[in-house]
Design a protein around this motif. Sequence first.
Motif, PDB file in Angstrom:
ATOM      1  N   LEU A 144       0.900  -1.242  -0.071  1.00 10.74           N
ATOM      2  CA  LEU A 144       0.150  -0.206   0.029  1.00 10.74           C
ATOM      3  C   LEU A 144       0.860   1.283   0.167  1.00 10.74           C
ATOM      4  CD1 LEU A 144      -2.395  -1.563   2.773  1.00 10.74           C
ATOM      5  CD2 LEU A 144      -2.912  -1.146   0.249  1.00 10.74           C
ATOM      6  N   GLN A 155      -4.622   5.737  -5.920  1.00 10.10           N
ATOM      7  CA  GLN A 155      -6.206   6.516  -5.589  1.00 10.10           C
ATOM      8  C   GLN A 155      -6.788   6.453  -6.986  1.00 10.10           C
ATOM      9  OE1 GLN A 155      -6.584   9.542  -2.653  1.00 10.10           O
ATOM     10  NE2 GLN A 155      -4.481   9.108  -2.095  1.00 10.10           N
ATOM     11  N   GLN A 188      -8.397   2.791  -8.514  1.00 12.38           N
ATOM     12  CA  GLN A 188      -9.309   1.939  -7.513  1.00 12.38           C
ATOM     13  C   GLN A 188     -10.253   1.576  -8.420  1.00 12.38           C
ATOM     14  OE1 GLN A 188      -8.736   1.109  -4.234  1.00 12.38           O
ATOM     15  NE2 GLN A 188      -6.871   1.819  -5.120  1.00 12.38           N
ATOM     16  N   TYR A 244      -4.589   7.238   4.007  1.00 11.93           N
ATOM     17  CA  TYR A 244      -5.332   6.313   2.976  1.00 11.93           C
ATOM     18  C   TYR A 244      -4.476   5.023   3.016  1.00 11.93           C
ATOM     19  CZ  TYR A 244      -7.472   4.902  -0.917  1.00 11.93           C
ATOM     20  OH  TYR A 244      -8.380   4.183  -2.237  1.00 11.93           O
ATOM     21  N   TRP A 286      -7.250   2.095   3.745  1.00 15.33           N
ATOM     22  CA  TRP A 286      -7.615   1.521   2.583  1.00 15.33           C
ATOM     23  C   TRP A 286      -8.478   0.037   2.794  1.00 15.33           C
ATOM     24  CZ3 TRP A 286      -6.621  -3.031   0.281  1.00 15.33           C
ATOM     25  CH2 TRP A 286      -7.147  -3.194  -1.087  1.00 15.33           C
ATOM     26  N   PRO A 287      -9.464   0.020   2.138  1.00 17.42           N
ATOM     27  CA  PRO A 287     -10.004   0.846   0.821  1.00 17.42           C
ATOM     28  C   PRO A 287     -11.170   1.755   1.601  1.00 17.42           C
ATOM     29  CG  PRO A 287     -11.394  -1.263   1.077  1.00 17.42           C
ATOM     30  CD  PRO A 287     -10.250  -1.214   2.286  1.00 17.42           C
ATOM     31  N   ARG A 336     -12.190   5.482   3.432  1.00 15.22           N
ATOM     32  CA  ARG A 336     -11.821   6.907   3.511  1.00 15.22           C
ATOM     33  C   ARG A 336     -12.361   7.061   4.914  1.00 15.22           C
ATOM     34  NH1 ARG A 336      -9.126   9.380  -0.671  1.00 15.22           N
ATOM     35  NH2 ARG A 336      -9.136   8.409  -2.727  1.00 15.22           N
TER      36      ARG A 336
END
Length: 383
Positions: free
Chosen positions: A146, A157, A160, A272, A276-277, A279
Amino acid sequence: MTKRITLLGSTGSIGTQSLEVARAQGYKVTGLAAGRNIDLLEAQIAEFRPACVAVADPAACRALQGRLAGMPGAPRVLEGPGGVVELARDEGADVVLNAVVGIAGLGATLAALESGHDVALANKESLVTGGHLVTEACKNHGARLLPVDSEHSAIFQCLQDAHSAKTLTKILLTASGGPFFGLKREELAHKTPADALKHPNWSMGAKITIDSATLMNKGLELIEAVWLFGLAPEKIQVVVQRQSIIHSMVQFSDNSILAQLGVPDMRIPIQYALTWPERCPGCAPELDFAQLKAITFDVADEETFRCLAACKKAIGKGGLGPCAANGANEEAVRLFLEGKIGFLEIGRLVEAVVDSDRFGGSYSLADVYECDRMARAFVNSHI
């Protein structure tokens, strides 16, 4: 369940900001690793109460052990680089955030991945020096990388949506240009470490700030992007974005482009990587478009800033080429910060190492460390 974090490099710039994120999100910090700053590490232990800590410097480790003796609930203390690697393997974490600086972080990245841990990666040198080993470890052990670097987080980002990721044709990797953007070689000849450490936008550690001034950081990020996103080097374009508002962009097969924007605050990509995933609300400020008057673009000057050109050569050669470039740069930056070489010598030495051999072919972890040793020796024999 509360997410459990092991943080390697906790006393550096990324490490301290990562703990701000952990504090804001209510994460459990199960492990901390530092180099030698035991004053700050001791304060972090008092606040976050990790079960285990590691100190890479043996003398500093022994000093910390003395300080913690008799403390109720004191953590287990691991000594030396091997202790950092052992901590990365610890089963108590859901994710290992590797913010160690330099090739020193590679062993811990591999150990965490081989233990099945997802790795929030701020140590770009893991992929630069051992990209094949790291990606194989991910595949073989079902672990994920990540990205924490702001540029790679931005790309991540933007990708995604799985369908969009399949139609990716180009990465636009943004660079601030550092403190010396627009200057020519003759103007750089007498720049000092104090000059190079004055970054216009970001507050970072000394080594990465010098790398930003030479554009080596962007070269390393280009190599990292090749491994993370599977594009050929020629499909990655470096774009100077002086305000550090656009953190990178991606282009798709229909030539549309997506960008990720935000204030230049590393807590955004750190968070993030950890959430993740999902927010979540965070501690970084929002981007105020009422105050943002302009976003500008320019071209990176590879003729003046030879480190970027050297990194492109290195990834083109493949194999241990990037490892050699990184080792030479780490040694040259050390010498520059100590006042032993000039600013322009960094780029000359990095490029000379890359030009010195072919470097292609497969390699083992032992080969990585030997290449790093030889690159550093090359630098010291050519100053």
